[in-house]
Design an enzyme around this catalytic site. Structure first.
Site, PDB file in Angstrom:
ATOM      1  N   ARG A 550       0.842  -1.197   0.000  1.00 45.77           N
ATOM      2  CA  ARG A 550       0.000   0.000   0.000  1.00 45.77           C
ATOM      3  C   ARG A 550       0.884   1.256   0.000  1.00 45.77           C
ATOM      4  NH1 ARG A 550      -5.695  -0.392   0.626  1.00 45.77           N
ATOM      5  NH2 ARG A 550      -5.577   1.867   0.749  1.00 45.77           N
ATOM      6  N   THR A 659       4.692  -8.564   5.358  1.00 45.17           N
ATOM      7  CA  THR A 659       4.613  -9.978   4.997  1.00 45.17           C
ATOM      8  C   THR A 659       5.088 -10.154   3.559  1.00 45.17           C
ATOM      9  OG1 THR A 659       2.268  -9.577   4.580  1.00 45.17           O
ATOM     10  CG2 THR A 659       2.836 -10.748   6.596  1.00 45.17           C
ATOM     11  N   LYS A 663       7.485 -13.080   1.598  1.00 50.25           N
ATOM     12  CA  LYS A 663       7.162 -13.751   0.327  1.00 50.25           C
ATOM     13  C   LYS A 663       8.328 -13.622  -0.644  1.00 50.25           C
ATOM     14  CE  LYS A 663       2.410 -12.572   1.276  1.00 50.25           C
ATOM     15  NZ  LYS A 663       1.423 -11.482   1.235  1.00 50.25           N
TER      16      LYS A 663
HETATM   17  C1  26V Z   1      -4.338   2.031   8.868  1.00 55.75           C
HETATM   18  C2  26V Z   1      -4.307   3.394   8.797  1.00 55.75           C
HETATM   19  C3  26V Z   1      -5.591   4.113   8.782  1.00 55.75           C
HETATM   20  C4  26V Z   1      -5.445   5.589   9.019  1.00 55.75           C
HETATM   21  C5  26V Z   1      -4.280   6.169   8.272  1.00 55.75           C
HETATM   22  C6  26V Z   1      -2.986   5.522   8.623  1.00 55.75           C
HETATM   23  C7  26V Z   1      -3.071   4.057   8.695  1.00 55.75           C
HETATM   24  C8  26V Z   1      -1.930   3.324   8.671  1.00 55.75           C
HETATM   25  C9  26V Z   1      -1.971   1.957   8.732  1.00 55.75           C
HETATM   26  C10 26V Z   1      -3.174   1.313   8.842  1.00 55.75           C
HETATM   27  C11 26V Z   1      -3.194  -0.179   8.869  1.00 55.75           C
HETATM   28  C12 26V Z   1      -3.216  -0.728  10.232  1.00 55.75           C
HETATM   29  C13 26V Z   1      -3.374  -2.205  10.293  1.00 55.75           C
HETATM   30  C14 26V Z   1      -2.551  -2.963   9.279  1.00 55.75           C
HETATM   31  O1  26V Z   1      -2.972  -3.209   8.182  1.00 55.75           O
HETATM   32  N1  26V Z   1      -1.362  -3.394   9.663  1.00 55.75           N
HETATM   33  C15 26V Z   1      -0.488  -4.240   8.854  1.00 55.75           C
HETATM   34  O2  26V Z   1      -0.652  -5.563   9.299  1.00 55.75           O
HETATM   35  C16 26V Z   1       0.197  -6.495   8.636  1.00 55.75           C
HETATM   36  C17 26V Z   1      -0.151  -7.874   9.152  1.00 55.75           C
HETATM   37  O3  26V Z   1       0.177  -7.965  10.506  1.00 55.75           O
HETATM   38  C18 26V Z   1       1.650  -6.127   8.879  1.00 55.75           C
HETATM   39  O4  26V Z   1       2.462  -7.040   8.173  1.00 55.75           O
HETATM   40  C19 26V Z   1       1.927  -4.716   8.415  1.00 55.75           C
HETATM   41  O5  26V Z   1       3.235  -4.348   8.777  1.00 55.75           O
HETATM   42  C20 26V Z   1       0.944  -3.759   9.064  1.00 55.75           C
HETATM   43  O6  26V Z   1       1.070  -2.448   8.531  1.00 55.75           O
END
Ligand code: 26V
Length: 814
Positions: A550, A659, A663
């Site tokens: 992303r 992750t 991979k």
């Molecule tokens: C959400 C948001 C929403 C508001 C704006 C900033 C922001 C930044 C990040 C997120 C995502 C949070 C949760 C997430 O997707 N974490 C991801 O989880 C993966 C599986 O554990 C991990 O490998 C990634 O490092 C982590 O970013």
């Protein structure tokens, strides 16, 4: 119920029958979609008998079940995975060939269910694959979004979002169960009443309701006959609600009400930069969590089962904070509906939940305003208040009336508005709280929730993420899989640590040469796919340097771009001879949240730099920037096996795990990365000499912040950096218009929150080492083989074993 014969003839017969009976067509009159659906039904037919049996057995034995609660499942295509799991690929290929049908063509018709944003959703999909393969009783619960993650296109290099109508042709993989629908309440008020035994109780009187209809999906284990269930909920208007309005003669209002209800599962939130005010999102969360808990209690537990034993029957794993409203929901069910005392219910609830945290970014930690929570879920708000009161009373008992600490630990925040901190609620309720990589778990304990760690000793643990070797090695990289199997046998597919046995082959010249040939062939496959998809070409003999994830500022796609611009600038200004740079293709894949303006500008800039660099004859085709739109699981399966270099360059302390990094390493790419997330563990395992490390470590990041970080000082001090930023600012990549990328430039110079400029020099220097290393192709291949051989730890099977041993305590097989 028995499965069809697992022979070519048996498969042909079943396929033709499905064409006739399910599609109502003959083979000659069938459309490609008819043939795809009939094929999917045929694969299903081989799984259904086992599926029914596994579900019956689960209900009978009441074995402890992992209920994985996740708002996202980024599944990827199902057909090939299910063929692989059932070991039917060869039979299906031959059977279809006999019918004059090409399996690969049908495979490409499947639209992947993109019901997730990125790593978090893909992790959930990997985990349920591992649980099925390990025969662990599991139900995945989530939402059947009608529209998944948006389809990305580029308009003049700028992202535009199209709806992902993945269900337009229906999905042959789902089984709707309207008869098992649950009714979910919202809004209204709470009241107290005196029950038959004279006890004063609370109850919730919602003022509107929605029907939650479950859709089941099969989750087959690999070669073990096991089939688990993924159960996704779809929102429908309740008949009663419609009828009442309809009878009052207001047809339009009835339709509006229906639309309102059905909006709940309409679309996946693309993790917006403004999580506040997203009422619909809280509705989604409560909707699927409430349906899932009711479903488990109604359909999984034996009639009349003693709810006091619930912790022996189930563990609800909370995938980030999205499903945390399940905590007050289970309390409400136990206390208000089942008549338990508060203390008995809390004792059960505390044992039934575990929570995984997936981020440290403060802006990504969910909070809901008390105003919204009280309006949508008034009873839940009362329950949260009581949980908080009792928790804070215990905190006072331990630490005294330390008001600062009380304020910091309260589940209710007072500023900037009164709101519920979902991560705190989860931490207070969960038996275990885990981070997703060693560094992340350590920072979670020490920096984000230190008071909680002190108060709940032993509650915080680490479970490092993993990826499923079935989809991301065996399926995505068949040639490498064959080479590995030839060397060490096929046990690695379910026991990935066995890849260790490859290590000696790194010193075998024949093996290295075979390995290099596989990599080259994978690049050609990718090139074929990109040519057909986007008209792109991966340069022959180029190093494939990949950054796919992303688009977020913390992940630092800008840093990668500065490296490209620097290399380009050095060539066109004549400081570096073009013949002296290794030919490289830079490949990006990234979606930006539609509301995240800076992320979208960066996408625009990557495309703009790409058009200029790719078209400049002075580069002689030795640098190439490709940015195929709409990166998704399907494309990942092509990109990952082809990559030489994996870019994992987030600011240290910001990427929880990653992750994608796993991979790529598992498929023999070398990593250039910071000391962040799971990169740390990858480097420890593969060895420093097989990993390109750069940048500040987390303590240095902290120290620089504390000293006062001034990005413009770094700009002033580094000529390459200055020239690169100036080139962007000059309008070279925007037809001379200096205003287009001005916001990106000033963001870097004056508000560089993720310290791109501070890590620039170290990154550029490390990239020079990458160039030198790639020049010795045989040594590179040796390192690549060692990466594969030493990354068995990153199997999601290992992650699941850790969860089982340390959190769930579920039986390993039933
Ligand atoms: C959400 C948001 C929403 C508001 C704006 C900033 C922001 C930044 C990040 C997120 C995502 C949070 C949760 C997430 O997707 N974490 C991801 O989880 C993966 C599986 O554990 C991990 O490998 C990634 O490092 C982590 O970013």
């Amino acid at each position: 119920m028995t499965a069809p014969a697992a022979t070519v003839d048996g498969f042909v017969a079943e396929f033709l029958q499905n064409l006739n009976l399910e599609r109502g067509v003959t083979l000659t009159a069938s459309s490609p979609n008819d043939r795809y659906v009939a094929l999917a039904y045929t694969v299903r037919d081989y799984l259904i008998a086992r599926w029914l049996e596994d579900r019956r057995h689960l209900r009978e034995t009441q074995a402890k079940t992992v209920c994985y609660l996740s708002a996202e499942y980024l599944l990827g295509r199902q057909l090939q995975n299910n063929l692989l799991a059932t070991d039917l690929t060869a039979i299906a290929t031959e059977a279809l060939a006999q019918c004059g049908v090409d399996l690969d063509e049908l495979r490409d018709l499947e639209v992947e269910p993109g019901l997730g944003n990125g790593g978090l959703g893909r992790l959930a999909a990997c985990f349920i694959d591992s649980l099925a393969t390990m025969s662990v009783p599991n139900i995945g619960y989530g939402i059947r979004y009608e529209y998944g993650i948006f389809r990305q296109t580029f308009d003049d290099g700028q992202q535009s979002e199209q709806p992902d109508a993945w269900l337009a042709l229906g999905s042959p993989w789902e089984f709707p169960h309207p008869e098992a629908a649950q009714t979910i309440g919202f809004g209204g008020r709470t009241e107290s009443y005196v029950d038959d035994e004279g006890v004063t109780r609370a109850r919730w009187v919602p003022d509107w309701r929605v029907r939650a209809v479950p859709y089941n999906y099969m989750v087959p284990g690999y070669h073990n006959g096991r089939v688990n269930t993924l159960r996704l909920w779809s929102a429908q208007a309740t008949d009663a609600f419609d009828l009442r309005i309809f009878n009052s003669g207001d047809y339009e209002e009835a339709v509006r009400a229906q639309t309102y209800a059905e909006n709940i599962s309409k679309v996946l939130y693309p993790e917006d930069s403004t999580p506040q005010g997203k009422e619909l999102r809280l509705q989604q969360q409560y909707f699927f969590v409430s349906a899932s808990i009711a479903d488990f209690i109604d359909t999984q537990l034996a009639d009349g089962a003693d709810l006091a034993t619930l912790p022996d029957k189930v563990i609800f794993q909370l995938n980030d904070t999205h499903p945390v409203i399940a905590v007050p929901e289970l309390m409400r069910v136990l206390v208000d509906e089942k008549g338990m005392t508060w203390d008995a219910a809390w004792d059960i609830t505390r044992q039934c939940f575990a929570y995984t945290c997936h981020t440290l970014l403060p802006e990504a930690l969910e909070v809901w305003s008390v105003e919204l929570m009280g309006r949508l879920l008034p009873r839940h708000l009362e329950i949260i208040y009581r949980i908080n009161d009792e928790f804070l009373a215990a905190v006072r008992e331990r630490f005294g009336d330390d008001e600062m600490r009380i304020r910091d630990m309260s589940i209710i925040a007072e500023f900037p508005e009164r709101s519920v901190r979902m991560a705190y609620l989860a931490t207070v309720a969960a038996a275990k709280v885990n981070g997703v990589a060693e560094l992340h778990s350590q920072l979670l304990r020490e920096k984000v929730l230190p008071d909680f760690d002190e108060f709940f000793p032993g509650r915080f643990i680490n479970v490092t993420n993993g990826v499923t070797p079935r989809r991301f090695l065996r399926l995505a990289n068949p040639d490498l899989s064959a080479l590995i199997t030839e060397a060490i046998g096929e046990g690695w597919v379910t026991d990935l640590e066995r890849l260790r046995e490859l290590e000696p082959y790194a010193d075998d010249a024949d093996f290295r040469s075979a390995f290099a040939q596989v990599k080259a062939a994978n690049k050609r496959h990718l090139s074929d796919v990109l040519r057909a998809r986007d008209g792109f070409e991966v340069g022959e003999g180029h190093m494939l340097d990949v950054m796919v994830k992303r688009l977020h500022e913390y992940k630092r796609q800008m840093l990668k771009l500065l490296h490209i611009v620097t290399t380009y600038e050095n060539i066109v200004s004549g400081r570096v001879a073009v013949a002296d740079v290794q030919p490289r293709t830079f490949l990006f894949g990234a979606k930006a949240a539609p509301g995240y303006v800076m992320a979208k500008r960066i996408i625009h800039l990557i495309n703009a730099v790409g058009s200029v660099v790719n078209a400049d004859p002075r580069v002689e085709g030795r640098l190439q920037v490709l940015f195929p739109p709409n990166y998704n699981v399907t494309l990942a399966e092509r990109v990952v096996p082809a990559a030489d270099l994996s870019e994992q360059i987030s600011l240290a302390g910001k990427e929880a795990s990653g992750t994608g990094n796993m991979k790529f390493a598992l498929n023999g790419a070398l990593t250039i990365g910071t000391d962040d997330g799971a990169n740390v563990e990858i480097r420890e395992l593969v060895g420093d000499e097989n990993f390109f490390l750069f940048g500040m470590a987390e303590p240095e990041v902290e120290a620089l912040w504390a000293r006062g970080y001034r990005p413009s000082d770094f700009y002033a001090a580094d000529e390459d950096l200055r020239r690169s930023i100036d080139l962007i600012a000059s309008g070279t990549f925007s037809d001379g218009d200096r205003s287009v990328f001005e916001p990106v430039v000033s963001n870097l110079l004056y508000d560089d929150r993720f310290m791109v400029l501070a890590d620039y020099r170290s990154y550029i220097d490390e990239q020079a080492k990458v160039d030198t290393a790639y020049a010795d192709r045989d040594a590179w291949t040796r390192s690549a083989i060692l990466n594969v051989g030493r990354c068995g730890f990153f199997s999601s099977d290992r992650s699941m074993r850790d969860y089982i041993d340390r959190i769930w305590h579920t039986p390993l097989a039933m």
